[in-house]
Design a protein around this motif. Structure first.
Motif, short mmCIF file in Angstrom:
data_model
loop_
_atom_site.label_atom_id
_atom_site.label_comp_id
_atom_site.label_asym_id
_atom_site.label_seq_id
_atom_site.Cartn_x
_atom_site.Cartn_y
_atom_site.Cartn_z
N GLU A 134 21.24 14.17 -11.29
CA GLU A 134 20.83 12.95 -11.24
C GLU A 134 19.46 13.19 -11.91
OE1 GLU A 134 22.21 10.43 -10.85
OE2 GLU A 134 24.01 11.00 -9.87
N PHE A 135 19.13 14.04 -12.74
CA PHE A 135 17.50 14.25 -13.34
C PHE A 135 17.02 12.98 -13.81
CE2 PHE A 135 14.75 15.56 -16.66
CZ PHE A 135 14.03 16.76 -16.28
N GLN A 136 17.95 11.99 -14.22
CA GLN A 136 17.32 10.70 -14.66
C GLN A 136 16.52 10.18 -13.75
OE1 GLN A 136 20.46 11.12 -14.45
NE2 GLN A 136 21.35 9.32 -13.12
N ASP A 137 16.59 10.28 -12.41
CA ASP A 137 15.92 9.77 -11.34
C ASP A 137 14.53 10.52 -11.07
OD1 ASP A 137 17.85 7.61 -11.35
OD2 ASP A 137 18.95 8.71 -9.65
N THR A 138 14.41 11.58 -11.74
CA THR A 138 13.06 12.23 -11.34
C THR A 138 12.01 11.54 -11.84
OG1 THR A 138 13.45 13.58 -13.21
CG2 THR A 138 14.20 14.34 -11.42
N ASN A 139 10.80 11.79 -11.22
CA ASN A 139 9.42 11.07 -11.66
C ASN A 139 8.83 12.10 -12.39
OD1 ASN A 139 8.22 12.86 -9.82
ND2 ASN A 139 8.77 11.36 -8.21
N LYS A 140 7.43 11.73 -12.75
CA LYS A 140 6.65 12.36 -13.60
C LYS A 140 6.44 14.11 -12.98
CE LYS A 140 1.94 12.96 -15.58
NZ LYS A 140 0.55 12.24 -15.84
N LEU A 141 6.21 14.08 -11.66
CA LEU A 141 6.03 15.46 -10.92
C LEU A 141 7.06 16.11 -11.06
CD1 LEU A 141 3.69 14.53 -7.85
CD2 LEU A 141 3.14 15.45 -10.14
N ALA B 101 1.17 6.35 -6.99
CA ALA B 101 -0.02 7.27 -7.41
C ALA B 101 0.22 8.55 -7.41
CB ALA B 101 -1.50 6.58 -6.74
N LYS B 102 0.64 9.04 -6.25
CA LYS B 102 0.87 10.48 -6.19
C LYS B 102 2.04 11.18 -7.11
CE LYS B 102 -0.96 10.81 -1.45
NZ LYS B 102 -0.58 11.66 -0.08
N ASP B 103 3.05 10.08 -7.31
CA ASP B 103 4.03 10.46 -8.28
C ASP B 103 3.58 10.80 -9.76
OD1 ASP B 103 6.05 10.62 -6.41
OD2 ASP B 103 7.00 8.73 -6.76
N TYR C 173 0.77 -1.23 0.06
CA TYR C 173 0.22 -0.14 0.00
C TYR C 173 0.89 1.43 0.01
CZ TYR C 173 -4.45 -2.63 0.85
OH TYR C 173 -5.33 -3.39 0.77
N VAL C 174 1.99 1.36 0.95
CA VAL C 174 2.63 2.44 0.98
C VAL C 174 3.19 2.60 -0.48
CG1 VAL C 174 4.82 3.38 1.95
CG2 VAL C 174 3.17 2.24 3.30
N GLY C 175 3.89 1.60 -1.12
CA GLY C 175 4.38 1.74 -2.47
C GLY C 175 3.51 2.19 -3.49
N THR C 176 2.31 1.68 -3.43
CA THR C 176 1.35 1.85 -4.40
C THR C 176 0.79 3.28 -4.28
OG1 THR C 176 0.61 -0.08 -4.37
CG2 THR C 176 -0.86 1.55 -5.32
N ILE C 177 0.60 3.92 -3.05
CA ILE C 177 0.22 5.22 -2.68
C ILE C 177 1.45 6.18 -3.28
CG2 ILE C 177 -0.23 6.92 -0.92
CD1 ILE C 177 -1.52 4.85 0.69
N SER C 178 2.45 5.95 -2.98
CA SER C 178 3.44 6.72 -3.59
C SER C 178 3.60 6.82 -4.99
CB SER C 178 4.96 6.37 -2.73
OG SER C 178 5.88 6.97 -3.42
N SER D 260 5.83 11.17 -0.25
CA SER D 260 4.66 11.31 -1.58
C SER D 260 3.91 12.38 -1.58
CB SER D 260 3.91 9.97 -1.71
OG SER D 260 3.12 9.90 -0.71
N ASP D 261 3.74 13.14 -0.37
CA ASP D 261 2.73 14.22 -0.07
C ASP D 261 3.54 15.59 -0.71
OD1 ASP D 261 0.63 13.04 0.99
OD2 ASP D 261 1.79 13.13 2.98
N LEU D 262 4.89 15.58 -0.43
CA LEU D 262 5.65 16.81 -0.61
C LEU D 262 5.42 17.23 -2.13
CD1 LEU D 262 8.72 15.77 1.16
CD2 LEU D 262 6.86 17.26 2.05
N ASN D 263 5.95 16.41 -3.08
CA ASN D 263 5.73 16.69 -4.59
C ASN D 263 4.19 17.10 -4.97
OD1 ASN D 263 8.50 16.54 -4.81
ND2 ASN D 263 8.36 14.45 -5.81
N TYR D 264 3.28 16.03 -4.66
CA TYR D 264 2.04 16.34 -4.94
C TYR D 264 1.33 17.70 -4.25
CZ TYR D 264 -2.95 14.49 -5.55
OH TYR D 264 -3.98 14.68 -5.98
N ASN D 265 1.79 17.94 -3.08
CA ASN D 265 0.87 19.08 -2.52
C ASN D 265 1.45 20.32 -3.17
OD1 ASN D 265 -0.87 17.86 -0.75
ND2 ASN D 265 0.46 17.45 0.87
N VAL D 266 2.75 20.28 -3.28
CA VAL D 266 3.52 21.60 -3.87
C VAL D 266 2.96 21.51 -5.38
CG1 VAL D 266 5.39 22.42 -4.93
CG2 VAL D 266 5.66 21.43 -2.89
N ILE D 267 2.85 20.68 -6.16
CA ILE D 267 1.84 20.98 -7.38
C ILE D 267 0.36 21.66 -7.24
CG2 ILE D 267 1.02 19.78 -9.32
CD1 ILE D 267 4.03 19.94 -9.56
N GLN D 268 -0.22 21.06 -6.04
CA GLN D 268 -1.56 21.78 -5.99
C GLN D 268 -1.28 23.12 -5.37
OE1 GLN D 268 -3.97 19.22 -6.30
NE2 GLN D 268 -2.23 18.00 -6.64
#
Length: 204
Positions: free
Chosen positions: A197-204, A70-72, A63-68, A168-176
């Motif tokens: 290390e830009f290659q390690d960034t996610n969609k957000l 999803a938010k990414d 669940y923790v991995g999936t929530i992370s 997972s909240d950090l990036n997600y909430n900053v986008i909001q």
């Protein structure tokens, strides 16, 4: 430079997590986030699922991995709930879904007891087995999503109560926040942004 130094001309060095955390402390009130929040580490989040929500360690980890993830990808709990409602439409004429699935599972396991001496009898069993298996597969998918979103919702409530933000909240909430105030309000503070290390960034 004496007393005339422009502090904003000095480089700011932050991990992406700390950078987002700083922005949440500054603008978090727009999302009703208490600036005094504490960070919840992934392992502590798993313990929280197990201790407070009675989720097994295996599923707490999933669940923790999936929530992370999803938010990414910018996927919200509300969007997944909308998907669940569409899944539920398949069973709208069934009053007690759990009991119905239980009865069908029993029927499936006892089909071998049905007469199967003739070709027609075997064909009927084969067709019925496929019907039941298809239904149970759809039901299992629905239950899996429903259990997950129920746990996710309770997890978010628990974090709010304890004033936690997970990674997972950090990036997600900053986008909001950027959606509310515009990213320009932050971007104008910087002339250049260098990402290691830009290659390690996610969609957000």
């Amino acid at each position: 430079y004496g007393d005339h130094r422009d502090l904003h001309s000095f480089p700011t060095r932050r991990s992406s997590d700390l950078f987002c955390a700083d922005l949440l402390k500054e603008f978090g009130h727009l999302l009703k986030i208490d600036p005094g929040f504490e960070m919840l580490l992934p392992d502590d989040a798993k313990v929280m699922f197990h201790k407070y929500l009675d989720i097994s360690p295996y599923w707490a980890n999933r669940y923790v991995g999936t929530i992370s993830s999803a938010k990414d990808f910018g996927i919200s709990l509300e969007q997944i709930n909308e998907h669940i409602e569409k899944l539920r439409e398949q069973f709208k004429d069934i009053k007690d879904l759990g009991e119905h699935a239980k009865n069908l599972d029993f029927e499936l396991k006892s089909l071998h007891l049905q007469p199967s001496d003739t070709v027609d009898e075997r064909r009927v069993i084969k067709v019925r087995k496929k019907e039941i298996s298809t239904f149970l597969t759809k039901h299992q998918e629905y239950v899996k999503f429903k259990d997950f979103t129920d746990a996710w919702e309770k997890y978010e409530q628990l974090k709010d109560k304890k004033n936690y933000q997970d990674y997972s909240d950090l990036n997600y909430n900053v986008i909001q926040i950027f959606d509310k105030v515009g990213a320009e309000s932050v971007a104008e503070r910087y002339n250049y942004l260098i990402v290691d290390e830009f290659q390690d960034t996610n969609k957000l």
